[in-house]
Structure formats: C-alpha cells, structure tokens
Design an enzyme around this catalytic site. Structure first.
Site, PDB file in Angstrom:
ATOM      1  N   HIS A 307     -59.205 -74.122 -13.913  1.00  0.00           N
ATOM      2  CA  HIS A 307     -58.112 -74.039 -12.923  1.00  0.00           C
ATOM      3  C   HIS A 307     -57.630 -72.600 -12.845  1.00  0.00           C
ATOM      4  O   HIS A 307     -57.590 -71.896 -13.848  1.00  0.00           O
ATOM      5  CB  HIS A 307     -56.940 -74.944 -13.352  1.00  0.00           C
ATOM      6  CG  HIS A 307     -56.013 -75.259 -12.234  1.00  0.00           C
ATOM      7  ND1 HIS A 307     -55.000 -74.417 -11.859  1.00  0.00           N
ATOM      8  CD2 HIS A 307     -55.971 -76.310 -11.391  1.00  0.00           C
ATOM      9  CE1 HIS A 307     -54.350 -74.947 -10.840  1.00  0.00           C
ATOM     10  NE2 HIS A 307     -54.918 -76.096 -10.531  1.00  0.00           N
ATOM     11  N   ASP A 365     -58.795 -83.424 -11.014  1.00  0.00           N
ATOM     12  CA  ASP A 365     -59.938 -84.057 -10.327  1.00  0.00           C
ATOM     13  C   ASP A 365     -60.945 -84.679 -11.275  1.00  0.00           C
ATOM     14  O   ASP A 365     -61.874 -85.347 -10.830  1.00  0.00           O
ATOM     15  CB  ASP A 365     -60.637 -83.002  -9.457  1.00  0.00           C
ATOM     16  CG  ASP A 365     -59.714 -82.539  -8.333  1.00  0.00           C
ATOM     17  OD1 ASP A 365     -59.532 -81.325  -8.173  1.00  0.00           O
ATOM     18  OD2 ASP A 365     -59.143 -83.420  -7.656  1.00  0.00           O
TER      19      ASP A 365
END
Ligand code: SDX
Length: 430
Positions: A307, A365
């Site tokens: 991320h 996700d």
C-alpha cells in the site's frame, strides 16, 4: 491555517522561506504555493508520494500505525458498532446522527433510490458480457444528463441533494448492472429493507422464488460497505477532486472516480487478488509465486498486498478477514481452499525478509474477494461493490472541495525533457 514556523530552501547563495502548517494529527506541511513565483522552480513528486493536495477534515490514515479514522472515529469501532448509512451521515455532515437525524436521513435515501426509465433503457446498449465496471462508468455518467440543468453546485442544498442522490442510487445501479450482466430482469428497491438488505434483494431475488435476506449476510455486506467508504486522497478520490475543481457536474466526477478505481493497482485489486489466489490453487504452490513476486524481471505482484500509505497491516484487512470467517461459517462453507491459500500466503509473506523490509502487508483487497464470492457475486462485480461503497467518500470529498473557500482549479505543472525549439524541415529534405 496559520503558522509562525518557516521552512528555508537554499539553492546556491540564494534562500527563500515558506510557511509550515501543523495538522491536528499527522505530518506537518510546507506551503510551497509561491515557490515558482519566488524561485522560478517547480517541485517534482511523481506519484505524489510526499505531496498534500488539499486540506481535509474527513478521513485520517496513520500508515505506520495502521490506523484509519472517519471524522475521528476508528474504523473498527464504526464497522462493529454503527451501520453504513450512519457512516454516510458522519462522512457528509462531520458528526454521527442523533435518532431523528438518522431517521430523516434513511427516509431521504429511500426516497431517492429509484432511477428514471431512460436509465433502464441505457443498459440495452451494453453487451451482457461487458465488464460491469464499464457499465457503471457509463450509467453513472448518464445520471449527469438527468441531473444537469436542475442543479447549481454553488447552492449548499443542491450540493447535498447531489450527494444524497448518488448514495441512494448507486446500489440500484450496481444491482441493475449485475442483473444485466447475468441476463436477469431488474428488481426495484423495496421500502421496507435497509440499505445492504435492499442491495442484496435487488441482486439476488428471483422471478420464481421470494428472496429472503439472511440478516447475518446483510450485516456482513453493510460492514464491507463501511470498510470501503472513504480513504483520504487515494487515486480515485484525487480524480474526483481534480475533475470537480473545474466545476464539472458531480455525477460526471463520480464516473471519473469509478474509472480510476477500476485499475488493478487500485480498486481492481480485489478482483485480481481472487484470481491470483485461485491461480495459485494449493498451498504447496505458494513458494513459486512468492519467488515471482520478488523477481524484478517478473511483472507479477502479490495482488492485495502492499500500500502507498500503510506500512503496517491495513486495519480494514483485519476486519475483512474476520468478516470472511463469519460469512463462510454462516454459509456452512468449511475449509475454503482459497481462504487456506490466502492465510498461508499471508503467513509466509509476513515472515519473508523481502516483504518485511518493504513493509508490505495485506490490504483491504486481499480477503474481500473470498467473501464477495461466498456472497454469490462473480469476481467481475467485486470492484463495482467497492465503487458502490466509495461513492459516499467521493461525494463527501467533492462537497468539501467545492465548499473550500481557497478552492481553485487543479493545474499541476511538469518537468519537460522533450525537444527544444527546432525548425520545420520540408518533407523532401527529411
Ligand atoms: C487500494 O491509496 C489508497 O488508499 C488505495 C485504497 C483505497 O482504499 O482507496 O487503499 C485501495 O487501492 C489498495 C491497494 C490495492 N492494490 C494492490 O493490492 C496491487 C498490488 N500492490 C502494489 O501494486 C503496490 O503495493 C501499490 C500500488 C498498492 C503501492 O505501490 P507503491 O506505493 O507505488 O509502492 P512501490 O511500487 O514503490 O513498491 C515499493 C517496493 C518495490 O520494490 P523495490 O523497487 O523497492 O525493490 O515494494 C515492491 C515494489 O516492487 N512491491 C511489491 C508489491 N507492492 C510493492 N512487490 C510484490 N508485490 C506487491 N504487491
């Protein structure tokens, strides 16, 4: 923003100073708006890794600690204790609603959750096997045709009405997209169901049998919406803000946000993560994929991992993992092989130097696809569900940007490394 602190920039024997502003929490900023005017120099920050594009009061992320706050409330508390529509109210208004405010808000959402007949016909233009995200870009964009002349974005009540219409209609559009995709008739929303239950009803109720919503599944769906509601200045939110900064129609701006979210590096990762886990298939094949993820010559990356901001475990991924277990248990799905691969892949990656050194952890996700598949959605619908939930975040951020007295059209500059001026050469002389 006021500040006595100054940052000094020295280049050669020249120096300039710029104001430093303090955040309520998180990093300070150096205001370099006058840098070019003072120095004739631009900053350069491809991918905006160190750039604050705006001042906002909506969402705060601490990437190092792995915390996420919506208007100051921690995501795990919100997801466990409140429901998605209360979170929508909080993101839009800045405070949690009291009983009567919550009642009026729910009634308003219910009032706006249907669509004009022309929108139903709009779907006939899509092949059934078109990607659902392509349909969502199209139909949300089409809303701007319906709500263009009747809306003045300089008017506070029109701005709030646009946000309410978007939050109310997006589940109906997402369900219609799904029904068109699978070749089923559209199902209208009901007045007696809550937001998440209505969405599941519009997706899964059949012609023949009356679909009864499982309250545990509906609660899980609602929690998944809350987890995806907003996330500071991510790529799709920045797209909505930049588009909106020109004064463009808010429905068109949200359509641009949907287009940006579709990418596999962003919201499209939930679909890509599940196909990666299904491709790995069994736990014994994990080392081969870990090796590929580390190989600079191989474009393969672990989808659902890493991320830009979180250099710790994404707090949403933790709640997502718990929700996955709850849903699979409620549906009586024992020993889901894909979940087994996901959990073993996470365990191995979190002990591997390559991932530790780069602070790569599972993000939202990584587990969502397993849950959404168990709920009955095809992987092509996963990012649609992300867009459904993020519509409130995009709307709240758009509204905040329009209401910012310092707001102006976004217009970044560049580092030009192309040709210098050169003379035209006739074709016969080339
Ligand atoms: C979302 O921004 C948001 O807030 C987004 C989001 C939201 O709610 O809006 O949180 C939603 O988009 C989550 C992210 C979903 N995307 C993925 O899961 C795709 C896989 N992840 C990567 O593509 C990547 O981690 C990004 C795009 C998410 C972040 O990339 P960065 O910040 O640009 O990091 P980078 O590419 O500079 O990588 C740093 C290093 C590199 O190695 P080195 O060159 O230093 O040797 O880490 C490596 C990268 O190769 N790396 C990975 C990796 N992610 C980064 N290696 C293997 N697998 C990965 N997933």
């Amino acid at each position: 923003m006021t500040s006595k602190d100054r940052a000094i920039l020295k280049i050669g024997d020249q120096s300039w100073d710029f104001p430093i502003y303090h955040a309520s929490i998180g990093p300070r900023v150096v205001d370099i708006a006058s840098l070019y005017k003072q120095t004739g120099i631009f900053t350069f920050d491809s991918g905006f890794t160190s750039t604050a594009s705006c001042e906002s009061r909506i969402t705060f992320i601490d990437g190092d600690k792995g915390t996420l706050l919506y208007r100051g409330y921690a995501i795990d508390e919100l997801a466990e204790k409140w429901d998605f529509l209360e979170t929508c109210y909080l993101l839009l208004h800045g405070e949690l609603p009291d009983k009567s405010q919550a009642k009026v808000f729910r009634e308003n959402i219910s009032k706006h959750n249907t669509l004009p007949e022309q929108l139903h016909n709009f779907y006939t233009g899509f092949d059934r096997d078109a990607h659902p995200m392509s349909m969502m870009c199209g139909v949300v964009w089409a809303l701007s045709a319906n709500y263009h002349n009747s809306m003045d974005i300089s008017d506070a009540s029109d701005r709030m009405l646009a946000c309410m219409r978007l939050i109310a209609k997006i589940p109906t559009l997402a369900a219609m997209t799904y029904r068109h995709h699978i070749g089923e008739e559209f199902v209208s929303p009901r007045g007696d169901l809550d937001y998440a239950s209505n969405f599941l009803y519009m997706c899964f109720s059949g012609e023949s049998k009356e679909y009864s919503v499982n309250p545990i599944i509906a609660r899980a769906m609602d929690k998944i919406f809350t987890l995806h509601a907003d996330h500071e200045q991510n790529a799709s939110t920045s797209t909505v803000r930049l588009a909106g900064s020109s004064g463009a129609n808010p429905f068109a701006c949200i359509a641009w946000g949907i287009a940006c979210l579709w990418g596999a590096a962003h919201g499209g990762a939930n679909e890509a993560a599940l196909s990666m886990l299904e491709e790995i298939g069994t736990v014994d094949r994990i080392p081969e994929y870990i090796k590929r993820a580390k190989d600079k010559n191989d474009p393969f990356r672990l989808m659902g991992f890493g991320h830009r901001v979180y250099k710790n475990y994404d707090p949403r991924a933790k709640i997502m993992q718990q929700t996955t277990h709850e849903v699979l248990e409620e549906l009586g799905i024992k020993d889901d092989p894909t979940l087994a691969v996901a959990m073993e892949l996470e365990r191995i990656a979190l002990t591997d130097e390559y991932f530790i050194e780069r602070k790569l952890y599972p993000n939202i996700d990584f587990y969502s696809g397993i849950t959404l598949r168990a709920l009955g959605f095809p992987s092509s619908m996963f990012t649609v569900l992300f867009a459904l939930a993020r519509t409130v975040g995009w709307s709240a951020q758009w509204k905040e940007m329009i209401e910012d007295p310092k707001q102006k059209i976004g217009r970044p500059r560049q580092l030009y490394t192309g040709e210098t001026v050169r003379e035209y050469v006739k074709e016969e002389e080339r």
